[in-house]
Design an enzyme around this catalytic site. Structure first.
Site, PDB file in Angstrom:
ATOM      1  N   CYS A  89       0.838  -1.207   0.000  1.00 39.11           N
ATOM      2  CA  CYS A  89       0.000   0.000   0.000  1.00 39.11           C
ATOM      3  C   CYS A  89       0.871   1.255   0.000  1.00 39.11           C
ATOM      4  O   CYS A  89       1.907   1.306   0.647  1.00 39.11           O
ATOM      5  CB  CYS A  89      -0.900   0.029   1.237  1.00 39.11           C
ATOM      6  SG  CYS A  89      -2.291  -1.071   1.130  1.00 39.11           S
ATOM      7  N   HIS A  90       0.392   2.268  -0.700  1.00 41.10           N
ATOM      8  CA  HIS A  90       1.070   3.564  -0.725  1.00 41.10           C
ATOM      9  C   HIS A  90       0.669   4.377   0.507  1.00 41.10           C
ATOM     10  O   HIS A  90      -0.491   4.336   0.920  1.00 41.10           O
ATOM     11  CB  HIS A  90       0.645   4.373  -1.960  1.00 41.10           C
ATOM     12  CG  HIS A  90       1.110   3.780  -3.248  1.00 41.10           C
ATOM     13  ND1 HIS A  90       0.445   2.750  -3.859  1.00 41.10           N
ATOM     14  CD2 HIS A  90       2.167   4.087  -4.033  1.00 41.10           C
ATOM     15  CE1 HIS A  90       1.072   2.439  -4.979  1.00 41.10           C
ATOM     16  NE2 HIS A  90       2.121   3.224  -5.113  1.00 41.10           N
ATOM     17  N   MET A 124      -8.176   0.217   1.262  1.00 37.69           N
ATOM     18  CA  MET A 124      -7.409  -0.523   2.268  1.00 37.69           C
ATOM     19  C   MET A 124      -7.395   0.219   3.596  1.00 37.69           C
ATOM     20  O   MET A 124      -7.419  -0.408   4.666  1.00 37.69           O
ATOM     21  CB  MET A 124      -5.992  -0.800   1.776  1.00 37.69           C
ATOM     22  CG  MET A 124      -5.931  -1.737   0.583  1.00 37.69           C
ATOM     23  SD  MET A 124      -6.836  -3.291   0.814  1.00 37.69           S
ATOM     24  CE  MET A 124      -5.989  -3.986   2.214  1.00 37.69           C
ATOM     25  N   GLU A 125      -7.386   1.546   3.539  1.00 41.13           N
ATOM     26  CA  GLU A 125      -7.415   2.337   4.774  1.00 41.13           C
ATOM     27  C   GLU A 125      -8.737   2.129   5.499  1.00 41.13           C
ATOM     28  O   GLU A 125      -8.763   1.920   6.723  1.00 41.13           O
ATOM     29  CB  GLU A 125      -7.176   3.810   4.457  1.00 41.13           C
ATOM     30  CG  GLU A 125      -5.744   4.152   4.105  1.00 41.13           C
ATOM     31  CD  GLU A 125      -5.272   3.647   2.742  1.00 41.13           C
ATOM     32  OE1 GLU A 125      -4.044   3.648   2.513  1.00 41.13           O
ATOM     33  OE2 GLU A 125      -6.098   3.240   1.902  1.00 41.13           O
ATOM     34  N   ASP A 139     -10.617  -6.801  22.270  1.00 44.94           N
ATOM     35  CA  ASP A 139      -9.636  -6.663  23.346  1.00 44.94           C
ATOM     36  C   ASP A 139     -10.262  -6.046  24.596  1.00 44.94           C
ATOM     37  O   ASP A 139     -10.006  -6.497  25.712  1.00 44.94           O
ATOM     38  CB  ASP A 139      -8.455  -5.809  22.879  1.00 44.94           C
ATOM     39  CG  ASP A 139      -7.435  -5.597  23.987  1.00 44.94           C
ATOM     40  OD1 ASP A 139      -6.913  -6.601  24.519  1.00 44.94           O
ATOM     41  OD2 ASP A 139      -7.165  -4.426  24.322  1.00 44.94           O
TER      42      ASP A 139
END
Length: 170
Positions: A89-90, A124-125, A139
């Site tokens: 990824c950039h 992707m972000e 969590d």
């Protein structure tokens, strides 16, 4: 670009491998036009009924803190760190990141929208942000139960670049 009838693929070439030997590479986006780009991704986390009830009772606060508030911050951090986590990824100059987390029954629904003005998209972000938020919820609630399920993470929509996508229109 051609669409393969059997596979549904939009192209017959993978952009992240070189043609000589199929080795991984980062795509050169230097010649692409800068456009406004936006992507929305969603993740879902299923709580056991008793855990969902306990969270509602405590207004979604556990001994670790405000579950959805911390998870929103984690989503932003995930969006900003995507190029450090996903090898090809950039790094992107982000314009913004919006996060919604809400309950549908016993499921937490996380929606992350990322935007930028750039030469490559922000799918992707958005996907990374949604995933990190789901992991953070897990969590923060694992002291109540380990029987939570991160059910799915998916792209909902993207705009800008060569083609738009909207899951609700397919």
């Amino acid at each position: 670009m051609t669409e393969h009838k059997e596979s549904g693929l939009l192209t017959d070439k993978l952009s992240h491998v070189n043609e000589q030997d199929g080795a991984p590479k980062m795509v050169n986006v230097g010649e692409k036009q800068i456009t406004s780009r936006e992507a929305t991704a969603q993740a879902r986390l299923l709580f056991p009924k008793e855990v969902a009830a306990k969270l509602r009772e405590t207004d979604y606060v556990t001994p670790k803190g405000a579950v959805f508030t911390v998870s929103r911050i984690a989503a932003v951090m995930g969006v900003k760190q995507t190029s450090n986590l996903i090898p090809l990824c950039h790094p992107l100059p982000l314009n913004g990141c919006d996060i919604e987390i809400y309950m549908e029954g016993d499921e937490a629904v996380i929606e992350v929208t990322a935007s930028c003005s750039g030469r490559t998209g922000v799918e992707m972000e958005a996907l990374t942000g949604a995933s990190i938020a789901a992991l953070t919820i897990y969590d923060m609630c694992k002291a109540l139960s380990h029987d939570m399920i991160i059910k799915e993470t998916k792209l909902i929509a993207k705009s800008g670049g060569k083609r738009d996508f909207n899951r609700n229109q397919h």
